[in-house]
Each structure stands twice: as C-alpha cells, then as structure tokens.
Scaffold this motif. Structure first.
Motif, PDB file in Angstrom:
ATOM      1  N   TYR A 201      35.619  -3.451 -96.531  1.00 35.99           N
ATOM      2  CA  TYR A 201      36.342  -2.243 -96.273  1.00 35.99           C
ATOM      3  C   TYR A 201      37.046  -1.471 -97.282  1.00 35.99           C
ATOM      4  CZ  TYR A 201      40.921  -4.510 -95.649  1.00 35.99           C
ATOM      5  OH  TYR A 201      42.107  -5.492 -95.885  1.00 35.99           O
ATOM      6  N   LYS A 202      37.124  -2.652 -98.148  1.00 37.31           N
ATOM      7  CA  LYS A 202      38.064  -1.942 -99.306  1.00 37.31           C
ATOM      8  C   LYS A 202      37.293  -1.518 -99.992  1.00 37.31           C
ATOM      9  CE  LYS A 202      41.859  -5.445 -99.160  1.00 37.31           C
ATOM     10  NZ  LYS A 202      42.048  -5.995-100.144  1.00 37.31           N
ATOM     11  N   SER A 203      36.149  -1.549-100.535  1.00 36.48           N
ATOM     12  CA  SER A 203      34.996  -0.661-100.830  1.00 36.48           C
ATOM     13  C   SER A 203      34.312  -0.516-100.627  1.00 36.48           C
ATOM     14  CB  SER A 203      33.736  -1.930-101.882  1.00 36.48           C
ATOM     15  OG  SER A 203      33.525  -2.670-101.182  1.00 36.48           O
ATOM     16  N   GLN A 204      33.723  -0.172 -99.616  1.00 37.63           N
ATOM     17  CA  GLN A 204      32.708   1.007 -98.939  1.00 37.63           C
ATOM     18  C   GLN A 204      33.897   1.810 -98.106  1.00 37.63           C
ATOM     19  OE1 GLN A 204      29.421   0.744 -99.533  1.00 37.63           O
ATOM     20  NE2 GLN A 204      30.068  -0.568-100.668  1.00 37.63           N
ATOM     21  N   ALA A 205      34.930   1.832 -97.364  1.00 35.98           N
ATOM     22  CA  ALA A 205      35.235   2.924 -97.054  1.00 35.98           C
ATOM     23  C   ALA A 205      35.674   4.234 -97.807  1.00 35.98           C
ATOM     24  CB  ALA A 205      36.797   2.426 -96.769  1.00 35.98           C
ATOM     25  N   PRO A 206      34.349   5.211 -96.959  1.00 35.97           N
ATOM     26  CA  PRO A 206      34.959   6.765 -98.043  1.00 35.97           C
ATOM     27  C   PRO A 206      36.629   7.584 -98.157  1.00 35.97           C
ATOM     28  CG  PRO A 206      33.723   6.875 -95.601  1.00 35.97           C
ATOM     29  CD  PRO A 206      33.834   5.716 -96.367  1.00 35.97           C
ATOM     30  N   ALA A 207      36.527   7.987 -98.551  1.00 31.69           N
ATOM     31  CA  ALA A 207      37.494   8.615 -99.109  1.00 31.69           C
ATOM     32  C   ALA A 207      37.446   9.739 -97.357  1.00 31.69           C
ATOM     33  CB  ALA A 207      37.592   9.441-100.380  1.00 31.69           C
ATOM     34  N   ASP A 208      37.403  11.029 -97.062  1.00 32.71           N
ATOM     35  CA  ASP A 208      37.220  11.329 -96.549  1.00 32.71           C
ATOM     36  C   ASP A 208      37.513  11.039 -95.098  1.00 32.71           C
ATOM     37  OD1 ASP A 208      35.456  13.395 -97.911  1.00 32.71           O
ATOM     38  OD2 ASP A 208      33.495  12.925 -97.307  1.00 32.71           O
ATOM     39  N   CYS A 209      37.566   9.482 -95.297  1.00 30.28           N
ATOM     40  CA  CYS A 209      37.769   9.129 -94.152  1.00 30.28           C
ATOM     41  C   CYS A 209      39.215   8.795 -93.966  1.00 30.28           C
ATOM     42  CB  CYS A 209      37.023   7.795 -93.417  1.00 30.28           C
ATOM     43  SG  CYS A 209      37.852   6.555 -92.188  1.00 30.28           S
ATOM     44  N   TYR A 210      39.992   7.555 -94.468  1.00 35.10           N
ATOM     45  CA  TYR A 210      40.985   6.703 -95.601  1.00 35.10           C
ATOM     46  C   TYR A 210      42.076   7.955 -96.093  1.00 35.10           C
ATOM     47  CZ  TYR A 210      40.079   5.613 -99.879  1.00 35.10           C
ATOM     48  OH  TYR A 210      39.923   5.576-101.647  1.00 35.10           O
ATOM     49  N   ALA A 211      41.799   9.118 -96.646  1.00 33.00           N
ATOM     50  CA  ALA A 211      42.467   9.837 -97.381  1.00 33.00           C
ATOM     51  C   ALA A 211      42.304  11.373 -97.483  1.00 33.00           C
ATOM     52  CB  ALA A 211      41.740  10.170 -99.114  1.00 33.00           C
ATOM     53  N   SER A 212      41.651  12.266 -96.501  1.00 36.98           N
ATOM     54  CA  SER A 212      41.369  13.392 -96.478  1.00 36.98           C
ATOM     55  C   SER A 212      41.156  13.305 -94.511  1.00 36.98           C
ATOM     56  CB  SER A 212      40.936  14.081 -96.432  1.00 36.98           C
ATOM     57  OG  SER A 212      39.455  14.106 -96.428  1.00 36.98           O
ATOM     58  N   VAL A 213      41.005  12.092 -93.887  1.00 38.21           N
ATOM     59  CA  VAL A 213      40.654  12.120 -92.573  1.00 38.21           C
ATOM     60  C   VAL A 213      39.751  12.958 -91.209  1.00 38.21           C
ATOM     61  CG1 VAL A 213      41.516  11.448 -90.233  1.00 38.21           C
ATOM     62  CG2 VAL A 213      43.191  11.124 -92.361  1.00 38.21           C
ATOM     63  N   SER A 214      38.762  13.482 -92.488  1.00 38.00           N
ATOM     64  CA  SER A 214      37.811  14.709 -92.236  1.00 38.00           C
ATOM     65  C   SER A 214      36.586  13.879 -90.921  1.00 38.00           C
ATOM     66  CB  SER A 214      37.564  16.090 -93.198  1.00 38.00           C
ATOM     67  OG  SER A 214      37.257  14.327 -94.537  1.00 38.00           O
ATOM     68  N   LYS A 215      36.381  13.072 -91.915  1.00 34.76           N
ATOM     69  CA  LYS A 215      34.840  12.533 -90.940  1.00 34.76           C
ATOM     70  C   LYS A 215      35.000  10.817 -91.333  1.00 34.76           C
ATOM     71  CE  LYS A 215      32.006  14.070 -94.393  1.00 34.76           C
ATOM     72  NZ  LYS A 215      30.670  14.109 -95.325  1.00 34.76           N
ATOM     73  N   ASP A 216      33.845  10.300 -90.891  1.00 40.93           N
ATOM     74  CA  ASP A 216      33.902   8.714 -90.636  1.00 40.93           C
ATOM     75  C   ASP A 216      34.690   7.972 -90.470  1.00 40.93           C
ATOM     76  OD1 ASP A 216      30.992   9.877 -91.133  1.00 40.93           O
ATOM     77  OD2 ASP A 216      31.569   9.817 -93.666  1.00 40.93           O
ATOM     78  N   TYR A 217      35.583   8.427 -89.316  1.00 46.84           N
ATOM     79  CA  TYR A 217      36.658   7.695 -88.716  1.00 46.84           C
ATOM     80  C   TYR A 217      36.726   7.692 -87.719  1.00 46.84           C
ATOM     81  CZ  TYR A 217      39.928  11.505 -87.757  1.00 46.84           C
ATOM     82  OH  TYR A 217      39.194  12.845 -87.149  1.00 46.84           O
ATOM     83  N   ASN A 218      37.076   6.155 -86.763  1.00 48.44           N
ATOM     84  CA  ASN A 218      37.137   5.735 -85.379  1.00 48.44           C
ATOM     85  C   ASN A 218      38.428   7.155 -84.619  1.00 48.44           C
ATOM     86  OD1 ASN A 218      35.256   4.186 -85.399  1.00 48.44           O
ATOM     87  ND2 ASN A 218      36.399   2.822 -86.417  1.00 48.44           N
ATOM     88  N   THR A 219      38.204   8.040 -83.825  1.00 47.92           N
ATOM     89  CA  THR A 219      38.860   8.722 -83.400  1.00 47.92           C
ATOM     90  C   THR A 219      39.414   8.163 -82.320  1.00 47.92           C
ATOM     91  OG1 THR A 219      37.272  10.163 -81.731  1.00 47.92           O
ATOM     92  CG2 THR A 219      37.381  10.624 -84.037  1.00 47.92           C
ATOM     93  N   GLN A 220      38.698   7.167 -81.687  1.00 44.65           N
ATOM     94  CA  GLN A 220      39.807   6.769 -80.520  1.00 44.65           C
ATOM     95  C   GLN A 220      40.664   5.754 -80.680  1.00 44.65           C
ATOM     96  OE1 GLN A 220      36.875   4.212 -77.842  1.00 44.65           O
ATOM     97  NE2 GLN A 220      37.933   4.766 -76.233  1.00 44.65           N
ATOM     98  N   GLY A 221      42.273   6.247 -79.890  1.00 40.79           N
ATOM     99  CA  GLY A 221      43.405   5.009 -80.219  1.00 40.79           C
ATOM    100  C   GLY A 221      42.514   3.518 -78.861  1.00 40.79           C
ATOM    101  N   CYS A 222      43.652   3.005 -79.850  1.00 36.63           N
ATOM    102  CA  CYS A 222      43.464   1.302 -79.396  1.00 36.63           C
ATOM    103  C   CYS A 222      43.942   1.242 -77.923  1.00 36.63           C
ATOM    104  CB  CYS A 222      43.203   0.445 -80.898  1.00 36.63           C
ATOM    105  SG  CYS A 222      43.057   0.170 -81.987  1.00 36.63           S
ATOM    106  N   TYR A 223      45.165   1.925 -78.156  1.00 38.64           N
ATOM    107  CA  TYR A 223      45.261   1.871 -76.048  1.00 38.64           C
ATOM    108  C   TYR A 223      44.083   2.015 -74.858  1.00 38.64           C
ATOM    109  CZ  TYR A 223      47.353   2.605 -71.318  1.00 38.64           C
ATOM    110  OH  TYR A 223      48.115   3.576 -70.845  1.00 38.64           O
ATOM    111  N   ASP A 224      43.295   3.289 -75.037  1.00 38.11           N
ATOM    112  CA  ASP A 224      41.876   3.635 -74.291  1.00 38.11           C
ATOM    113  C   ASP A 224      41.185   2.857 -74.461  1.00 38.11           C
ATOM    114  OD1 ASP A 224      43.062   6.268 -73.414  1.00 38.11           O
ATOM    115  OD2 ASP A 224      42.261   7.153 -75.092  1.00 38.11           O
ATOM    116  N   ARG A 225      41.018   2.174 -75.980  1.00 39.76           N
ATOM    117  CA  ARG A 225      39.775   1.173 -76.075  1.00 39.76           C
ATOM    118  C   ARG A 225      39.788  -0.266 -75.504  1.00 39.76           C
ATOM    119  NH1 ARG A 225      34.905   0.025 -75.971  1.00 39.76           N
ATOM    120  NH2 ARG A 225      33.890  -1.330 -77.972  1.00 39.76           N
TER     121      ARG A 225
END
Length: 224
Positions: free
Chosen positions: A156-180
C-alpha cells in the motif's frame, strides 16, 4: 388411566424436547462461531478491546449478535470518536494500536473512515494525523493509502495512486466502515436467526402436539 398415560407421555415429551433443545443449542453455538469467524481480522480485534460501547469492549461487541443487529447512531459516534482521537498514521505498526487497527480494517474490509468518503473533506480532518502531525497535516494526503482500491498490507505504501490518497478523485474505497461492518454483521447473523426460528417452531409444535394427544387419549378412555 388417561391422565396417567398423559402424564407419562408428557414426561417423555419434555425429556425429548430438552435433548432436542440441547442439540439445537450446540447447533446455534456452532452456527454463531462459523458465522462470525474471520468477520473481523485478528489484527483488528485486540486494539478494539480498548474501546467501550454500551458497556462492552468493542472487540467483543462484534460477537454479540443481538446488539450487532441493531446498529445505531451511538455505534457510529463511538466508532467516529475512536478514529478521530486515535488515528495518528497510515502505518500498520505505529505506537497507537487503535490507529493500526483502523488501517487493517481499511485494507481488509475495503472501507474508509466511518462515514462515506465523498472527497477531501472527510472523517480524517479532525484526527491527529491531520491536525498534529502526519502526511495529512503536511497536506501530502487527504485520506490514508490504506483506503486505496487494490492495495495490500505489503504494497500500500508504494502502490497507492496519488489520485486516491492525495486528491481523492478516484481509486479509493468510498464506503464508510460503519456501513461495511453493519453489512458483515447482518449477513453473518442469518444462520443464527434461522436456527432460533427453528427452535421456536419446534417448541410450539411440541406443545400443541402434547395437548392434542392428551385430549384424544382422554376422549378414548371416556368412550371405553
């Protein structure tokens, strides 16, 4: 004579029902274990035992079927408080066990935060990771890399895309853990509920059968 026969039959029926309930109880226990095993990762449970919800350790709370079925606002508030007070880093080996547990949860259950993540404003904004120190506080990340789609504990440290963790524009899990968590618990409790309903039906049938049989036996004795 009829009453004596009915009494003997009733005793035998009670013994039989008790044996049946014992066996069904074992089945209920096994169903509960099977339903809940692997629902919450071993890495997540121990740290959650430090958080209390409704008088129970949160880790043990995941094994309390009746309470789990009734997820409510209190549950969400406790989870949110746990995240916002303890989340300090996206690492799996930080000095805060609860923070580590959240990261394991994000990876294992493909969820992120407590509420649904919809952009750069999210549940992490009030965590120490964003307010005190960490990549979020340094504005290098808006959500943890552990929230990114397709990453694992090892990459996760090397493969996570910046579009996910930096801009939160795509490739991230949208579902909250409460619902999950709620989905996991409700789906895993189905076998337990099924066995419980079966027990109630058998108990009702046994009661009705005993009454009918005793009445029939009494009527036949009167006729003789």
């Amino acid at each position: 004579m009829a009453m004596d026969y009915c009494g003997r039959f009733g005793k035998a029926l009670l013994i039989g029902i008790n044996i049946l309930f014992f066996l069904l109880g074992v089945g209920l226990l096994v169903a509960g274990i099977v339903a809940n095993v692997n629902v919450i990762a071993d890495e997540v449970l121990p740290p959650l035992n430090k958080v209390e919800l409704a008088g129970n350790d949160l880790g043990n709370f995941f094994y309390l079927i009746p309470e789990l079925i009734t997820f409510n606002n209190e549950t969400k508030e406790v989870l949110l408080k746990s995240l916002q007070e303890n989340y300090i880093d996206e690492s799996l080996s930080s000095t805060n066990d609860i923070s580590n547990a959240w990261n394991y949860a994000f990876l294992k259950f493909n969820c992120c935060g407590v509420n649904r993540v919809q952009g750069t404003t999210n549940d992490f904004d009030l965590t120490p990771w964003c307010t005190t120190s960490g990549e979020c506080q340094q504005t290098n990340a808006q959500i943890p890399r552990t929230c990114c789609v397709g990453v694992t504990e090892s990459n996760y440290k090397s493969q996570a895309p910046a579009d996910c963790y930096a801009s939160v524009s795509k490739d991230y899990n949208t579902q909250g853990c409460y619902d999950r968590f709620q989905q996991l618990v409700q789906s895993s409790s189905a076998p337990v509920i099924g066995v419980a309903i079966t027990v109630m039906v058998i108990e009702l049938l046994g009661f009705v059968f005993a009454i009918v049989l005793c009445k029939q036996t009494g009527s036949e004795s009167m006729a003789v």
